[in-house]
Design a protein around this motif. Structure first.
Motif, PDB file in Angstrom:
ATOM      1  N   VAL A 186      55.671 -75.914  99.571  1.00  0.00           N
ATOM      2  CA  VAL A 186      56.619 -74.949  99.028  1.00  0.00           C
ATOM      3  C   VAL A 186      57.396 -74.348 100.201  1.00  0.00           C
ATOM      4  CG1 VAL A 186      56.893 -72.745  97.829  1.00  0.00           C
ATOM      5  CG2 VAL A 186      55.177 -74.371  97.047  1.00  0.00           C
ATOM      6  N   TYR A 187      58.686 -74.208 100.030  1.00  0.00           N
ATOM      7  CA  TYR A 187      59.534 -73.659 101.092  1.00  0.00           C
ATOM      8  C   TYR A 187      60.036 -72.277 100.684  1.00  0.00           C
ATOM      9  CZ  TYR A 187      59.262 -78.466 102.601  1.00  0.00           C
ATOM     10  OH  TYR A 187      58.789 -79.697 102.989  1.00  0.00           O
ATOM     11  N   LEU A 188      60.104 -71.387 101.666  1.00  0.00           N
ATOM     12  CA  LEU A 188      60.476 -69.996 101.428  1.00  0.00           C
ATOM     13  C   LEU A 188      61.823 -69.708 102.077  1.00  0.00           C
ATOM     14  CD1 LEU A 188      57.040 -68.362 102.326  1.00  0.00           C
ATOM     15  CD2 LEU A 188      57.754 -69.351 100.150  1.00  0.00           C
ATOM     16  N   GLU A 189      62.694 -69.050 101.325  1.00  0.00           N
ATOM     17  CA  GLU A 189      63.999 -68.658 101.851  1.00  0.00           C
ATOM     18  C   GLU A 189      64.168 -67.155 101.596  1.00  0.00           C
ATOM     19  OE1 GLU A 189      67.636 -71.198 101.351  1.00  0.00           O
ATOM     20  OE2 GLU A 189      68.244 -69.470 100.131  1.00  0.00           O
ATOM     21  N   LYS A 190      64.185 -66.357 102.678  1.00  0.00           N
ATOM     22  CA  LYS A 190      64.230 -64.903 102.572  1.00  0.00           C
ATOM     23  C   LYS A 190      65.660 -64.383 102.584  1.00  0.00           C
ATOM     24  CE  LYS A 190      61.927 -64.120 106.222  1.00  0.00           C
ATOM     25  NZ  LYS A 190      61.382 -63.300 107.314  1.00  0.00           N
ATOM     26  N   GLU A 191      65.818 -63.216 101.954  1.00  0.00           N
ATOM     27  CA  GLU A 191      67.077 -62.491 102.003  1.00  0.00           C
ATOM     28  C   GLU A 191      66.916 -61.215 102.825  1.00  0.00           C
ATOM     29  OE1 GLU A 191      68.122 -63.919  97.448  1.00  0.00           O
ATOM     30  OE2 GLU A 191      68.222 -61.787  97.994  1.00  0.00           O
ATOM     31  N   THR A 192      65.952 -61.232 103.746  1.00  0.00           N
ATOM     32  CA  THR A 192      65.666 -60.078 104.585  1.00  0.00           C
ATOM     33  C   THR A 192      65.240 -60.564 105.957  1.00  0.00           C
ATOM     34  OG1 THR A 192      64.218 -58.155 104.898  1.00  0.00           O
ATOM     35  CG2 THR A 192      63.308 -60.024 103.711  1.00  0.00           C
ATOM     36  N   ASN A 193      65.398 -59.694 106.974  1.00  0.00           N
ATOM     37  CA  ASN A 193      64.969 -60.034 108.329  1.00  0.00           C
ATOM     38  C   ASN A 193      63.505 -59.710 108.582  1.00  0.00           C
ATOM     39  OD1 ASN A 193      67.532 -60.960 109.136  1.00  0.00           O
ATOM     40  ND2 ASN A 193      68.208 -58.863 109.582  1.00  0.00           N
ATOM     41  N   LYS A 194      62.871 -59.014 107.642  1.00  0.00           N
ATOM     42  CA  LYS A 194      61.464 -58.655 107.819  1.00  0.00           C
ATOM     43  C   LYS A 194      60.584 -59.893 107.719  1.00  0.00           C
ATOM     44  CE  LYS A 194      61.927 -53.948 106.047  1.00  0.00           C
ATOM     45  NZ  LYS A 194      61.472 -52.972 105.016  1.00  0.00           N
ATOM     46  N   ALA A 195      59.515 -59.900 108.528  1.00  0.00           N
ATOM     47  CA  ALA A 195      58.620 -61.050 108.559  1.00  0.00           C
ATOM     48  C   ALA A 195      57.611 -61.008 107.415  1.00  0.00           C
ATOM     49  CB  ALA A 195      57.874 -61.100 109.895  1.00  0.00           C
ATOM     50  N   ILE A 196      57.192 -62.182 107.000  1.00  0.00           N
ATOM     51  CA  ILE A 196      56.092 -62.294 106.032  1.00  0.00           C
ATOM     52  C   ILE A 196      54.793 -62.234 106.820  1.00  0.00           C
ATOM     53  CG2 ILE A 196      54.976 -63.756 104.308  1.00  0.00           C
ATOM     54  CD1 ILE A 196      57.690 -65.000 103.751  1.00  0.00           C
ATOM     55  N   SER A 197      53.967 -61.238 106.528  1.00  0.00           N
ATOM     56  CA  SER A 197      52.725 -61.063 107.292  1.00  0.00           C
ATOM     57  C   SER A 197      51.517 -61.685 106.609  1.00  0.00           C
ATOM     58  CB  SER A 197      52.460 -59.576 107.529  1.00  0.00           C
ATOM     59  OG  SER A 197      52.317 -58.888 106.290  1.00  0.00           O
ATOM     60  N   ARG A 198      51.591 -61.890 105.302  1.00  0.00           N
ATOM     61  CA  ARG A 198      50.421 -62.407 104.596  1.00  0.00           C
ATOM     62  C   ARG A 198      50.860 -63.002 103.269  1.00  0.00           C
ATOM     63  NH1 ARG A 198      47.828 -58.200 105.047  1.00  0.00           N
ATOM     64  NH2 ARG A 198      48.079 -57.217 103.021  1.00  0.00           N
ATOM     65  N   ILE A 199      50.182 -64.059 102.875  1.00  0.00           N
ATOM     66  CA  ILE A 199      50.448 -64.701 101.587  1.00  0.00           C
ATOM     67  C   ILE A 199      49.130 -64.922 100.859  1.00  0.00           C
ATOM     68  CG2 ILE A 199      51.237 -66.821 100.452  1.00  0.00           C
ATOM     69  CD1 ILE A 199      53.301 -67.142 102.666  1.00  0.00           C
ATOM     70  N   HIS A 200      49.101 -64.547  99.575  1.00  0.00           N
ATOM     71  CA  HIS A 200      47.984 -64.876  98.684  1.00  0.00           C
ATOM     72  C   HIS A 200      48.529 -65.738  97.559  1.00  0.00           C
ATOM     73  CE1 HIS A 200      45.276 -61.999 100.501  1.00  0.00           C
ATOM     74  NE2 HIS A 200      46.148 -61.036 100.323  1.00  0.00           N
ATOM     75  N   ILE A 201      47.814 -66.778  97.220  1.00  0.00           N
ATOM     76  CA  ILE A 201      48.133 -67.526  96.007  1.00  0.00           C
ATOM     77  C   ILE A 201      47.009 -67.251  95.020  1.00  0.00           C
ATOM     78  CG2 ILE A 201      48.500 -69.798  94.988  1.00  0.00           C
ATOM     79  CD1 ILE A 201      49.683 -70.696  97.633  1.00  0.00           C
ATOM     80  N   ARG A 202      47.384 -66.752  93.837  1.00  0.00           N
ATOM     81  CA  ARG A 202      46.399 -66.292  92.865  1.00  0.00           C
ATOM     82  C   ARG A 202      46.579 -66.999  91.522  1.00  0.00           C
ATOM     83  NH1 ARG A 202      44.073 -61.318  94.309  1.00  0.00           N
ATOM     84  NH2 ARG A 202      44.952 -60.430  96.210  1.00  0.00           N
ATOM     85  N   THR A 203      45.480 -67.106  90.811  1.00  0.00           N
ATOM     86  CA  THR A 203      45.533 -67.620  89.449  1.00  0.00           C
ATOM     87  C   THR A 203      46.135 -66.551  88.548  1.00  0.00           C
ATOM     88  OG1 THR A 203      43.307 -66.815  88.991  1.00  0.00           O
ATOM     89  CG2 THR A 203      43.509 -69.067  89.824  1.00  0.00           C
ATOM     90  N   THR A 204      46.416 -66.899  87.298  1.00  0.00           N
ATOM     91  CA  THR A 204      47.023 -65.950  86.371  1.00  0.00           C
ATOM     92  C   THR A 204      46.089 -64.790  86.030  1.00  0.00           C
ATOM     93  OG1 THR A 204      46.306 -67.342  84.526  1.00  0.00           O
ATOM     94  CG2 THR A 204      48.559 -67.647  85.336  1.00  0.00           C
ATOM     95  N   ASP A 205      44.777 -64.947  86.258  1.00  0.00           N
ATOM     96  CA  ASP A 205      43.849 -63.840  86.008  1.00  0.00           C
ATOM     97  C   ASP A 205      43.532 -63.060  87.286  1.00  0.00           C
ATOM     98  OD1 ASP A 205      40.699 -65.738  85.816  1.00  0.00           O
ATOM     99  OD2 ASP A 205      42.263 -65.615  87.355  1.00  0.00           O
ATOM    100  N   GLY A 206      44.318 -63.305  88.351  1.00  0.00           N
ATOM    101  CA  GLY A 206      44.209 -62.483  89.552  1.00  0.00           C
ATOM    102  C   GLY A 206      43.302 -63.008  90.633  1.00  0.00           C
ATOM    103  N   LYS A 207      42.622 -64.117  90.429  1.00  0.00           N
ATOM    104  CA  LYS A 207      41.672 -64.632  91.414  1.00  0.00           C
ATOM    105  C   LYS A 207      42.402 -65.297  92.584  1.00  0.00           C
ATOM    106  CE  LYS A 207      38.013 -66.378  89.754  1.00  0.00           C
ATOM    107  NZ  LYS A 207      37.045 -67.264  89.074  1.00  0.00           N
ATOM    108  N   VAL A 208      42.029 -64.898  93.818  1.00  0.00           N
ATOM    109  CA  VAL A 208      42.650 -65.480  95.008  1.00  0.00           C
ATOM    110  C   VAL A 208      42.076 -66.872  95.248  1.00  0.00           C
ATOM    111  CG1 VAL A 208      42.977 -65.259  97.500  1.00  0.00           C
ATOM    112  CG2 VAL A 208      43.000 -63.230  96.064  1.00  0.00           C
TER     113      VAL A 208
END
Length: 304
Positions: free
Chosen positions: A241-263
């Motif tokens: 997956v590729y990310l394209e930001k509209e801000t200069n702020k950095a991404i510090s952390r990413i979580h991918i979660r299921t629909t019931d909230g589980k990481v």
């Protein structure tokens, strides 16, 4: 016959001795593993589900601790110890954090030998914060035994959960309804809310009130889904997956979660534009991206 009576007498003596030597309070730790799952709130801006767990036993200057850690990139490790005679639990950081008030001095998180009218410093925010909570919150309002565990209820409601009349509560053998390290992690009541806990791989009998016992309640993401400061593509995705930001702020952390909230995947990053999802099964997920002090959540479909 005499030998039988002596054997029974010996067994009774040993049983009485073991009972008399037993600790009066249950341990918050399992024999082999312990984990706490909680919902985390930061200034009311976003929520996500996090967990902390016992990594190992360790010793510092002759004092025995449990090392408590969380998923990579979340918080610093803590050292936690308990005294079952009073049901007291102390915590400290493994090392000082430069520029903050926290240090390696132990803080008393809670103790289970309190009774009605007793007080406990339940926030202890440190000199740079001050306290927005009235002193009455430090006073024990009532004490009950629920499902074999002593519960200590303090006066007033836990700050973030006004709608259900749930006071700050200490739970024997579990922790508090505000999580394990609530006095450290943000310092303010309401930053955490305990969802459930596990000992030796088995869910304990603790039942949260705010989510009717649900350990992984769905996250409300509608307002943050609309912010749209990050575009993800392709979607559906197969391997990357590729990310394209509209801000200069950095991404510090990413979580991918299921629909019931589980990481199911956590990534700590100093900023990048590509996420490997090859190890994630086909399905519908949410990608939580922390950018500065903001959380951006995007739905993502893995389809291969």
């Amino acid at each position: 016959m005499i030998n039988l009576r002596l054997s029974i007498l010996t067994l009774l003596t040993l049983l009485i001795s073991s009972i008399s030597n037993a600790q009066p309070y249950q341990s918050i730790f399992g024999q082999n593993s312990t984990k706490w799952v909680f919902k985390y709130n930061w200034q009311g801006q976003y929520n996500f589900i996090d967990s902390v767990y016992v990594e190992k036993d360790t010793s510092v200057n002759g004092t025995q601790y449990k090392k408590i850690v969380s998923p990579p990139g979340m918080q610093r490790p803590w050292l936690v110890r308990e005294d079952l005679n009073t049901g007291s639990v102390w915590a400290r950081y493994t090392k000082p954090f430069v520029g903050a008030w926290e240090d390696t001095v132990e803080k008393l998180l809670y103790r289970m030998d309190l009774n009605v009218g007793d007080t406990l410093d339940i926030y202890n925010l440190g000199p740079s914060y001050g306290s927005p909570y009235p002193d009455s919150l430090k006073t024990v309002d009532s004490v009950k035994v629920v499902n074999g565990r002593k519960h200590i209820y303090f006066k007033g409601k836990a700050e973030q959960y006004q709608s259900i009349n749930e006071p700050f509560t200490l739970i024997e053998g579990i922790s508090s309804n505000m999580g394990l390290i609530w006095k450290y992690d943000g310092g303010f009541l309401g930053r955490q809310y305990l969802l459930c806990s596990y000992k030796d791989g088995q869910k304990t009998g603790y039942q949260n009130l705010f989510y009717n016992g649900d350990c992984y309640p769905p996250l409300s993401v509608q307002t943050i889904l609309e912010k749209g400061t990050v575009r993800i593509y392709p979607n559906p995705a197969d391997n990357f997956v590729y990310l394209e930001k509209e801000t200069n702020k950095a991404i510090s952390r990413i979580h991918i979660r299921t629909t019931d909230g589980k990481v199911i995947k956590t990534i700590s990053t100093s900023d990048f534009s590509e996420v490997d999802v090859q190890d994630i099964p086909t399905g519908y997920y949410f990608m939580h991206m922390v950018i500065g002090e903001e959380l951006i959540v995007k739905p993502i479909i893995i389809n291969r």
